[in-house]
Design a protein around this motif. Sequence first.
Motif, short mmCIF file in Angstrom:
data_model
loop_
_atom_site.label_atom_id
_atom_site.label_comp_id
_atom_site.label_asym_id
_atom_site.label_seq_id
_atom_site.Cartn_x
_atom_site.Cartn_y
_atom_site.Cartn_z
N GLU A 5 0.85 -1.18 0.00
CA GLU A 5 0.00 0.00 0.00
C GLU A 5 0.89 1.23 0.00
O GLU A 5 2.02 1.20 0.49
N ILE A 6 0.37 2.33 -0.52
CA ILE A 6 1.11 3.59 -0.49
C ILE A 6 1.07 4.13 0.92
O ILE A 6 0.00 4.25 1.52
N ASN A 7 2.24 4.46 1.46
CA ASN A 7 2.32 5.10 2.77
C ASN A 7 2.35 6.61 2.53
O ASN A 7 3.38 7.18 2.19
N LYS A 8 1.17 7.23 2.68
CA LYS A 8 1.06 8.66 2.36
C LYS A 8 1.89 9.53 3.28
O LYS A 8 2.39 10.57 2.86
N LYS A 9 2.10 9.11 4.53
CA LYS A 9 2.92 9.91 5.44
C LYS A 9 4.38 9.93 4.98
O LYS A 9 5.01 10.98 4.96
N GLU A 10 4.91 8.77 4.62
CA GLU A 10 6.29 8.70 4.14
C GLU A 10 6.44 9.41 2.80
O GLU A 10 7.42 10.10 2.56
N MET A 11 5.45 9.24 1.92
CA MET A 11 5.48 9.93 0.63
C MET A 11 5.47 11.44 0.86
O MET A 11 6.26 12.17 0.25
N GLY A 12 4.61 11.90 1.74
CA GLY A 12 4.55 13.33 2.05
C GLY A 12 5.84 13.85 2.63
O GLY A 12 6.28 14.97 2.30
N ALA A 13 6.48 13.04 3.47
CA ALA A 13 7.76 13.45 4.06
C ALA A 13 8.83 13.61 2.99
O ALA A 13 9.66 14.53 3.05
N LYS A 59 6.93 15.20 -9.97
CA LYS A 59 8.15 14.58 -10.49
C LYS A 59 9.00 15.61 -11.23
O LYS A 59 10.21 15.68 -11.04
N GLN A 60 8.35 16.43 -12.05
CA GLN A 60 9.07 17.43 -12.83
C GLN A 60 9.59 18.57 -11.97
O GLN A 60 10.75 18.97 -12.08
N VAL A 61 8.73 19.10 -11.11
CA VAL A 61 9.10 20.26 -10.31
C VAL A 61 10.16 19.90 -9.27
O VAL A 61 11.12 20.65 -9.07
N LEU A 62 10.00 18.75 -8.64
CA LEU A 62 10.94 18.36 -7.58
C LEU A 62 12.20 17.70 -8.14
O LEU A 62 13.18 17.53 -7.43
N GLY A 63 12.16 17.29 -9.41
CA GLY A 63 13.35 16.70 -10.03
C GLY A 63 13.70 15.32 -9.49
O GLY A 63 14.87 15.00 -9.33
N VAL A 64 12.67 14.53 -9.19
CA VAL A 64 12.88 13.17 -8.71
C VAL A 64 11.97 12.23 -9.50
O VAL A 64 11.05 12.69 -10.18
N SER A 65 12.19 10.95 -9.39
CA SER A 65 11.35 9.99 -10.10
C SER A 65 10.04 9.77 -9.35
O SER A 65 9.95 10.01 -8.14
N GLU A 71 7.64 5.49 -3.29
CA GLU A 71 8.22 4.45 -2.46
C GLU A 71 9.55 4.81 -1.80
O GLU A 71 10.01 4.09 -0.93
N GLY A 72 10.17 5.85 -2.28
CA GLY A 72 11.49 6.17 -1.77
C GLY A 72 12.55 5.29 -2.37
O GLY A 72 13.70 5.33 -1.98
N ASP A 73 12.15 4.50 -3.35
CA ASP A 73 13.07 3.54 -3.96
C ASP A 73 14.01 4.21 -4.95
O ASP A 73 13.60 5.03 -5.75
N VAL A 74 15.23 3.83 -4.84
CA VAL A 74 16.20 4.13 -5.88
C VAL A 74 16.65 2.74 -6.33
O VAL A 74 17.57 2.17 -5.77
N THR A 75 15.92 2.21 -7.30
CA THR A 75 16.15 0.84 -7.71
C THR A 75 17.40 0.72 -8.57
O THR A 75 17.90 1.70 -9.10
#
Length: 120
Positions: A5-13, A59-65, A71-75
Amino acid sequence: MELKEINKKEMGARIRARREMLHMTRDELGRYLSVTGKFISDIEYGDKGVSLKNLYKLKQVLGVSTDYILEGDVTVMTSDEKRKSLNENILGSLSVCTVEQLGCMEQIARLYVEGVVNKE
């Protein structure tokens, strides 16, 4: 297979940390997403989710995937995938810059390539 499941608290952080790293206010980020600073706050605290449209904008504004946001994943990626992701992240980070700031970044990039990359 067990689905996560998506952890919205971690995603928000993660969104908050990246926004703060870019020295951006909630209101500024909200303007890019056409939402209020309060809504950004609700996302960052995990009280609200984001639409696909706003996830793509983040994704575009923050410059991350999107994987990082969700997920915080850097696969593990192939070299080409990593290059593409880094290019997107750099361009995303620069999307908030003024024309003058972009001119400075162009000079920095040129000096870096001339001074470091060409000497390797």
